[in-house]
Design a protein around this motif. Structure first.
Motif, PDB file in Angstrom:
ATOM      1  N   ASN A 182       0.704  -1.326   0.190  1.00  0.00           N
ATOM      2  CA  ASN A 182      -0.066   0.104  -0.247  1.00  0.00           C
ATOM      3  C   ASN A 182       0.902   1.899   0.137  1.00  0.00           C
ATOM      4  O   ASN A 182       0.541   2.325  -0.457  1.00  0.00           O
ATOM      5  CB  ASN A 182      -1.185   0.330   1.065  1.00  0.00           C
ATOM      6  CG  ASN A 182      -1.826  -0.820   0.966  1.00  0.00           C
ATOM      7  OD1 ASN A 182      -1.749  -2.620  -0.034  1.00  0.00           O
ATOM      8  ND2 ASN A 182      -2.470  -1.477   2.220  1.00  0.00           N
ATOM      9  N   ARG A 183       1.921   1.544   0.281  1.00  0.00           N
ATOM     10  CA  ARG A 183       3.083   2.410   1.209  1.00  0.00           C
ATOM     11  C   ARG A 183       3.440   2.430  -0.867  1.00  0.00           C
ATOM     12  O   ARG A 183       4.018   3.720  -1.016  1.00  0.00           O
ATOM     13  CB  ARG A 183       4.088   2.381   2.053  1.00  0.00           C
ATOM     14  CG  ARG A 183       2.925   1.974   3.309  1.00  0.00           C
ATOM     15  CD  ARG A 183       4.329   2.240   4.304  1.00  0.00           C
ATOM     16  NE  ARG A 183       3.479   2.512   5.982  1.00  0.00           N
ATOM     17  CZ  ARG A 183       2.954   3.634   6.368  1.00  0.00           C
ATOM     18  NH1 ARG A 183       3.331   5.145   5.726  1.00  0.00           N
ATOM     19  NH2 ARG A 183       2.623   3.325   7.053  1.00  0.00           N
ATOM     20  N   HIS A 190      -0.827   7.098   2.344  1.00  0.00           N
ATOM     21  CA  HIS A 190      -1.040   5.241   2.682  1.00  0.00           C
ATOM     22  C   HIS A 190      -2.287   5.065   3.075  1.00  0.00           C
ATOM     23  O   HIS A 190      -3.209   4.116   2.422  1.00  0.00           O
ATOM     24  CB  HIS A 190       0.105   4.611   2.920  1.00  0.00           C
ATOM     25  CG  HIS A 190       0.019   4.523   4.313  1.00  0.00           C
ATOM     26  ND1 HIS A 190       0.702   5.795   5.175  1.00  0.00           N
ATOM     27  CD2 HIS A 190      -0.389   3.813   5.105  1.00  0.00           C
ATOM     28  CE1 HIS A 190       0.397   5.590   6.557  1.00  0.00           C
ATOM     29  NE2 HIS A 190      -0.688   4.512   6.413  1.00  0.00           N
TER      30      HIS A 190
END
Length: 222
Positions: free
Chosen positions: A34-35, A45
């Motif tokens: 996600n980051r 994020h």
């Protein structure tokens, strides 16, 4: 460590676009975190995390094991529905007096939403009060935001949604056999013929034309 590609500040407070949701779907499927997705899209994020939760659904296919995945189309649909509900509910609160007035007229007096809005627009008491349009009233009813239902709108339930199709160049086939004179039916007068065609089983077969004179039963085939 500074990220030269980071554009989070440019995207702050901006909603995700359908194109970005497509990027999220592709990157998430490829195994990116996600980051990492957030960095690539210039987002925080948490935005990516929220979007993945919003657009993740379980797919069921015949003969296959159900699987869960993120779909950009699902995320977009949920986003649009939430935006619609959010705006509608806030308008319901600010225009609550008019909404109550409209519901009363519709249920107790059989008015249509258009009649309610038209009447209120001509009244001085509603001049400085917040109202909603006819279309918005119908939308609220369709979305079940009001205690009024479509069944409470007689004109709407009587409307036929299918348009009547009129054929402008309809072929005139002549008088029906049932309307022919009695002398033809009794076979007492010479000169009345019956005509018919017989087609073969194959599309390229020639058709057979048959003619029968009703009184003499003379028969011709071409």
């Amino acid at each position: 460590m500074a990220h030269t590609e980071n554009t989070i500040q440019n995207c702050k407070n901006k909603h995700l676009s359908p194109f970005e949701r497509g990027q999220i779907a592709a990157l998430h499927k490829a195994g990116h975190s996600n980051r990492d997705i957030a960095r690539r899209l210039g987002r925080v994020h948490q935005t990516i995390t929220n979007e993945l939760e919003r657009g993740t659904t379980t797919q069921l296919k015949t003969g296959r094991t159900p699987y869960t995945a993120y779909f950009a189309e699902t995320g977009q649909a949920v986003y649009e529905r939430n935006r619609l509900n959010c705006g509608a509910k806030s308008k319901l609160l600010t225009a609550a007096e008019f909404i109550d007035f409209a519901c009363e007229k519709i249920t107790d007096q059989g008015w249509s939403p258009d009649a309610v809005v038209g009447f209120a627009n001509k009244q001085k008491e509603w001049k400085d009060k917040l109202m909603v349009s006819t279309k918005t009233l119908y939308n609220y009813i369709d979305l079940d935001f009001l205690h009024v239902r479509n069944i409470d709108l007689p004109m709407k339930t009587r409307q036929n949604t299918k348009t009547k199709r009129v054929r402008k160049n309809r072929r005139i086939l002549g008088m029906s056999i049932a309307e022919r004179p009695s002398e033809i039916e009794d076979r007492t007068e010479f000169g009345h013929w019956e005509i018919d065609t017989v087609e073969g089983k194959k599309s390229d077969d020639n058709a057979l034309l048959t003619l029968v004179e009703r009184k003499t039963r003379n028969y011709y085939a071409v």
